[in-house]
Design a protein around this motif. Structure first.
Motif, short mmCIF file in Angstrom:
data_model
loop_
_atom_site.label_atom_id
_atom_site.label_comp_id
_atom_site.label_asym_id
_atom_site.label_seq_id
_atom_site.Cartn_x
_atom_site.Cartn_y
_atom_site.Cartn_z
N ASN A 112 0.82 -1.21 0.00
CA ASN A 112 0.00 0.00 0.00
C ASN A 112 0.85 1.26 0.00
N LEU A 113 1.98 1.23 0.72
CA LEU A 113 2.88 2.39 0.72
C LEU A 113 3.28 2.76 -0.70
N ILE A 125 1.50 -5.64 -9.35
CA ILE A 125 2.00 -6.25 -8.13
C ILE A 125 2.84 -7.45 -8.54
N MET A 126 4.08 -7.50 -8.08
CA MET A 126 4.99 -8.53 -8.56
C MET A 126 5.90 -9.00 -7.44
N ASP A 127 6.06 -10.31 -7.30
CA ASP A 127 6.97 -10.85 -6.29
C ASP A 127 8.42 -10.66 -6.72
N SER A 128 9.29 -10.59 -5.74
CA SER A 128 10.70 -10.34 -6.04
C SER A 128 11.40 -11.54 -6.67
N LEU A 224 -5.18 -2.64 -0.34
CA LEU A 224 -5.15 -3.95 0.30
C LEU A 224 -5.53 -3.82 1.78
N ASP A 225 -6.14 -4.83 2.33
CA ASP A 225 -6.60 -4.80 3.72
C ASP A 225 -5.43 -5.04 4.66
N GLU A 226 -5.03 -4.01 5.40
CA GLU A 226 -3.87 -4.09 6.26
C GLU A 226 -4.13 -4.86 7.55
N ASN A 227 -5.35 -5.33 7.74
CA ASN A 227 -5.61 -6.24 8.86
C ASN A 227 -5.06 -7.64 8.59
N ILE A 228 -4.70 -7.89 7.33
CA ILE A 228 -4.09 -9.16 6.94
C ILE A 228 -2.60 -8.92 6.77
N PHE A 229 -1.78 -9.64 7.53
CA PHE A 229 -0.34 -9.42 7.50
C PHE A 229 0.31 -10.03 6.27
N ASP A 234 -4.39 -11.88 -1.07
CA ASP A 234 -4.74 -11.98 -2.49
C ASP A 234 -6.17 -12.45 -2.68
N VAL A 235 -6.60 -13.42 -1.85
CA VAL A 235 -7.98 -13.91 -1.92
C VAL A 235 -8.95 -12.79 -1.57
#
Length: 298
Positions: A112-113, A125-128, A224-229, A234-235
């Motif tokens: 989100n930042l 959105i892409m994984d490293s 994205l919901d920041e309550n999920i760490f 993604d779901v």
């Protein structure tokens, strides 16, 4: 490489320069210019992959008319990742934007930042540990022009040996999650047949190894919901996209290489496992179901 990006790509894959660039305030300070794609990548002890990831983006788009930026958010890496990131910033100063966090803040807050600071008409959105293949981003953007209801598009993911990797799934239920922990390989073997589709298909959700989103989705659905760490962010986001009246699309005509580093995969009683369970419980309570998955008309 800093070329103007127009809003759509024509049927032949060429940019349609007759349209004006999509430009809105994107929560950026003094934003006056719009790019086509903003890549958002997280690192956490990712020294083995991040250089290949960024170089693959640059090489994939080297001859493309798409303009772009690359945000990399480091979640307090303890290895040599920060050194690698600084070298990448020096190598590509016009492309790479770095954000350093002191500790691991998870996937949602960190992404989100970058999303809030990005200015692209599309967000990738892409994984490293993913490597981009030439033509993939252009084809995914082209699909947005063909399907106004498409909100998120994901390509086929493959392992480095080109073997097909499971990259979509049905919305989870309690029963299905229990079965997955014990029979994951068998379930994947049955569901991989979906990836043989010759046309883009609507799916419940796509794993966030590589997502392409329209900026409008973030504006309509939110961040994205920041309550999920860590998971199942993604779901949750894909379900919110469906609830918002858009579709999640899986396009098997293009692909990307994923060196998958899933830390919660399988039945392991570690911190990631318990964080995943916590996230699942939050997800089920938030969306008010446990045993019957949501369904939508395609």
């Amino acid at each position: 490489m800093n070329k103007k990006c127009w809003k759509s790509i024509g049927p032949d894959g060429e940019l349609n320069s007759s349209q004006r660039p999509f430009s809105k305030a994107h929560d950026m300070e003094n934003t006056t210019t719009s790019l086509c794609v903003s890549f958002v990548i997280l690192t956490w002890n990712s020294e083995s992959y991040i250089k290949s990831c960024i170089c693959s983006i640059v090489l994939a788009l080297e001859n493309s008319p798409l303009s772009y930026e690359i945000f990399i958010v480091d979640n307090g890496s303890k290895d040599n990742t920060k050194k690698e990131l600084n070298q990448l910033e020096n190598l590509y100063p016009d492309l790479v934007r770095l954000i350093f966090l002191e500790s691991n803040m998870g996937t949602t807050y960190s992404r989100n930042l970058a999303i809030k600071r990005s200015i692209g008409d599309h967000i990738c959105i892409m994984d490293s540990d993913v490597e981009l293949i030439p033509g993939t981003i252009e084809k995914l953007i082209q699909h947005f022009g063909n399907d106004p209801q498409a909100g998120l598009i994901a390509p086929k993911m493959v392992y480095p040996n080109k073997k097909l990797q499971k990259s979509t799934d049905y919305f989870p239920t309690v029963t299905r999650k229990v079965l997955r922990y014990f029979f994951l390989r068998q379930i994947e073997a049955k569901e991989l047949v979906q990836a043989k589709s010759l046309e883009p298909i609507a799916v419940d959700y796509a794993v966030s190894a590589l997502w392409l989103l329209k900026r409008k989705i973030v504006q309509d659905v939110g961040l994205l919901d920041e309550n999920i760490f860590y998971a199942p962010e993604d779901v949750d986001y894909c379900l919110r996209i469906w609830k918002g009246g858009y579709k999640v699309i899986y396009d098997t005509s293009v692909s990307a290489v994923h060196h998958t580093q899933e830390i919660s995969r399988g039945f392991k009683f570690n911190k990631a496992f318990f964080m995943h369970i916590k996230g699942l419980l939050y997800y089920f309570l938030k969306h008010r179901y446990f045993f019957i998955k949501p369904s939508f008309d395609n």
